[in-house]
Every structure is written in structure tokens, then in C-alpha cells.
Scaffold this active site. Structure first.
Site, PDB file in Angstrom:
ATOM      1  N   TYR A 135       0.876  -1.183   0.000  1.00  0.00           N
ATOM      2  CA  TYR A 135       0.000   0.000   0.000  1.00  0.00           C
ATOM      3  C   TYR A 135       0.906   1.224   0.000  1.00  0.00           C
ATOM      4  O   TYR A 135       1.586   1.508   0.974  1.00  0.00           O
ATOM      5  CB  TYR A 135      -0.888  -0.068   1.245  1.00  0.00           C
ATOM      6  CG  TYR A 135      -1.935   1.021   1.423  1.00  0.00           C
ATOM      7  CD1 TYR A 135      -2.040   2.134   0.593  1.00  0.00           C
ATOM      8  CD2 TYR A 135      -2.841   0.923   2.473  1.00  0.00           C
ATOM      9  CE1 TYR A 135      -3.002   3.098   0.800  1.00  0.00           C
ATOM     10  CE2 TYR A 135      -3.818   1.891   2.694  1.00  0.00           C
ATOM     11  CZ  TYR A 135      -3.892   2.979   1.860  1.00  0.00           C
ATOM     12  OH  TYR A 135      -4.848   3.937   2.082  1.00  0.00           O
ATOM     13  N   LYS A 163      -1.532  -1.523  -3.901  1.00  0.00           N
ATOM     14  CA  LYS A 163      -2.500  -0.432  -4.003  1.00  0.00           C
ATOM     15  C   LYS A 163      -1.677   0.840  -4.083  1.00  0.00           C
ATOM     16  O   LYS A 163      -1.007   1.224  -3.120  1.00  0.00           O
ATOM     17  CB  LYS A 163      -3.421  -0.393  -2.791  1.00  0.00           C
ATOM     18  CG  LYS A 163      -4.367   0.803  -2.800  1.00  0.00           C
ATOM     19  CD  LYS A 163      -5.145   0.929  -1.504  1.00  0.00           C
ATOM     20  CE  LYS A 163      -6.121   2.101  -1.627  1.00  0.00           C
ATOM     21  NZ  LYS A 163      -6.009   3.054  -0.539  1.00  0.00           N
ATOM     22  N   ILE A 207      -9.552   0.964  -5.572  1.00  0.00           N
ATOM     23  CA  ILE A 207      -9.998   1.073  -4.184  1.00  0.00           C
ATOM     24  C   ILE A 207     -10.338   2.531  -3.963  1.00  0.00           C
ATOM     25  O   ILE A 207      -9.456   3.381  -3.862  1.00  0.00           O
ATOM     26  CB  ILE A 207      -8.924   0.551  -3.214  1.00  0.00           C
ATOM     27  CG1 ILE A 207      -8.658  -0.926  -3.510  1.00  0.00           C
ATOM     28  CG2 ILE A 207      -9.369   0.752  -1.769  1.00  0.00           C
ATOM     29  CD1 ILE A 207      -7.495  -1.521  -2.751  1.00  0.00           C
TER      30      ILE A 207
END
Length: 301
Positions: A135, A163, A207
Site C-alpha cells: 500500500y 494499491k 480502491i
């Protein structure tokens, strides 16, 4: 490598009561609202205010999301923390609760070397059997996951993807190029401004914080991209991007999303202190929502 989940995910907010305790019933309703349009759940992220919650509270959020989703959509849980020791414990508990994937942000507050970041992620990945996702959100952590570091981490069999919430198209394109050259690593977009670009260029999923407000629009971008309806996808993306620009200009983006949703569903609650929003800003948020006819104002939640 097992087939990775794909498509749109919501970076779901964490509802709080007036005394700032978690409102589990309201959270379950928000999960149901997203499931109804086919969006996956990403809990305990930045929009979920993980930074303001204890480990036990974060596990409660995961449990509620997993139970409410009931296998109908994938559930990702963020387990990031400052220390590797804490992340390992949180990742193990998230795995026990049956999530589809575990996401880990780079450590914050500390000044980690590239080797430190590699050691951190590899240590966590060594302890889980659930797919682990990097992330990258350097604006808030102070650490950037560079392409060469990510390439090394991608060789770990339990690290399935990243992500990228850097906000940079160049950064996203670097990761997409890297992932395009291998079949064991996937990219998920973080910025709402790059959802369409990501899907059209090989991203596995997105996301989205704004999916809390416009779940159908975010899902629609994905469906249009997959169907080759590029003009439709770009039209929806432009609408989402304009909302993003107007809303995020008013303040800290997770607080703006939370307050915007709160205005249509008071059970969602406000952001945990010390994040506060002035009456003047609330008035401006309301104007933005009305201007864009945001879905949460008319949808049942």
C-alpha cells in the site's frame, strides 16, 4: 498463483456513535449498500480512519465487514502499523477472520531505508497464507515504494500486488508496466482520478474513497471499461473527478468523505477527533453534494 480479486472496491468509512465508539450496525448497512451494486470492501484504510483506532477496534471492523459481506464480495483488510511486530499480529488476526486479502501501508513516523521496507514486508508475508498487498501512499507516510523495491517484493510468493495511492499517473504507469511483464503481481488504483486510466491500462481493480458517496458511478466506470465502452467510462470518470476536485478542495479528504456521507446518513457519524470540520465547511460540503446530485443523498443506505 490463485486468481486475484478484481474490480471496484470501496475504501469504506468506519461509522462512529456520538461518543466515538464504533457503530457496528451502521457499518454493516454500509457494507450491504456496496454489496448491492457489486463493490468489494476495503476496510481500515485511510478513509476508514485506521490511524485513529486501536488494534482491537480494527479487528472489530474486519469482523463486521466480513460477516456482512458473507462471501458475496471480496473483503480486503488493511493491517499496516509502525512496527513489523504489530503488523504481523494484526495480519494474523485479519487472516483468522477470513478476509480475501491483507493490505499493508509503509511504516509511518520512522525513516526506513529501502532494505528496511523490504525486510518489513517480507517478514509479514512469511507469516500469512492470505494474499498480501503493498500500500503506497507517500503523502501520508513519508515513504515511497519505488519500482525497484516493489519488483523485489513482488518475487515473494505471498505478495500479490500493490494499491498505489501516490496520486501520480507516472507512478501508477510504472507499476502497471511492471505488472504487465509478469503474471503473479496485480495493481489496484487508489486515486479516484485514475480509476478509468487504471482499468484501461491493465489495473486489476480500484480502491475508491468516493465509492462511499457514488458506489454506482465507480462500479459503472469498471463495467464500461470491461465492456469496451470507453466514452461511457470517461464520462463517468469526468463526473467523479469533478466531484473529487470540488470536495477535496474543502479539507482533509477522508474527513470530507465522512462528512458528506454523514449529511445523508447521520448514523455514519463524524470523524474521530482531533479531526474537526467547521460549520462553514459543512455548508460548502452540502452545496457540493447538491451540485453533483451525489447518489448517497437519494439512495437508501
Amino acid at each position: 498463483m490463485p486468481t486475484a480479486p478484481e474490480g471496484p472496491f470501496v475504501a469504506i468509512v468506519t461509522p462512529f456513535h456520538d461518543d466515538e465508539t464504533i457503530n457496528e450496525a451502521a457499518l454493516a448497512r454500509q457494507v450491504e449498500r456496496q454489496v448491492a451494486v457489486g463493490n468489494g470492501i476495503f476496510c481500515n484504510g485511510t478513509n476508514g480512519e485506521f490511524f485513529a483506532m486501536s488494534s482491537d477496534e480494527r479487528m472489530r471492523v474486519i469482523r463486521v465487514c466480513a460477516e456482512a459481506a458473507d462471501g458475496r464480495v471480496p473483503v480486503f483488510a488493511h493491517a499496516g502499523a509502525v512496527s513489523t511486530h504489530t503488523v504481523i499480529k494484526q495480519a494474523a488476526e485479519a487472516e483468522r477472520l477470513g478476509v480475501t486479502g491483507i493490505s499493508v501501508v509503509t511504516p509511518y513516523f520512522l525513516n526506513c531505508s529501502p532494505e528496511g521496507l523490504i525486510s518489513h514486508y517480507q517478514a509479514v508475508a512469511d507469516t500469512v497464507s492470505t494474499p498480501l498487498y503493498l500500500y503506497n501512499i507517500p503523502k501520508l507516510t513519508g515513504h515511497t515504494l519505488e519500482k525497484d523495491v516493489v519488483a523485489r517484493l513482488a518475487d515473494h510468493p505471498q505478495i500479490y500486488g500493490i494499491k498505489d495511492s501516490s496520486g501520480s499517473k507516472d507512478s501508477l504507469d510504472e507499476f502497471l508496466e511492471m505488472a504487465g511483464g509478469r503474471d503473479d503481481f496485480e495493481v489496484f488504483t487508489g486515486p479516484d482520478s485514475l480509476i478509468c486510466h487504471g482499468f484501461l491500462n491493465g489495473a486489476k481493480g480500484c480502491i475508491s474513497g468516493l465509492a462511499n458517496l457514488m458506489p454506482k458511478t465507480v462500479n459503472g466506470i469498471y463495467k464500461a471499461c470491461m465492456a469496451g465502452k470507453v466514452e461511457e467510462a470517461e464520462r463517468l470518470q469526468a463526473r467523479l473527478g469533478a466531484l473529487r476536485e470540488a470536495l477535496y478542495a474543502l479539507g482533509f479528504s477522508p474527513a470530507m468523505v465522512k462528512w458528506a456521507l454523514f449529511l445523508s446518513d447521520p448514523d455514519v457519524g463524524k470523524s474521530r477527533r482531533p479531526v474537526v470540520v467547521s460549520d462553514e465547511t459543512v455548508s460548502e460540503i452540502r452545496k457540493v453534494l447538491e451540485r453533483f446530485e451525489v447518489e448517497c443523498l437519494s439512495e437508501s443506505v
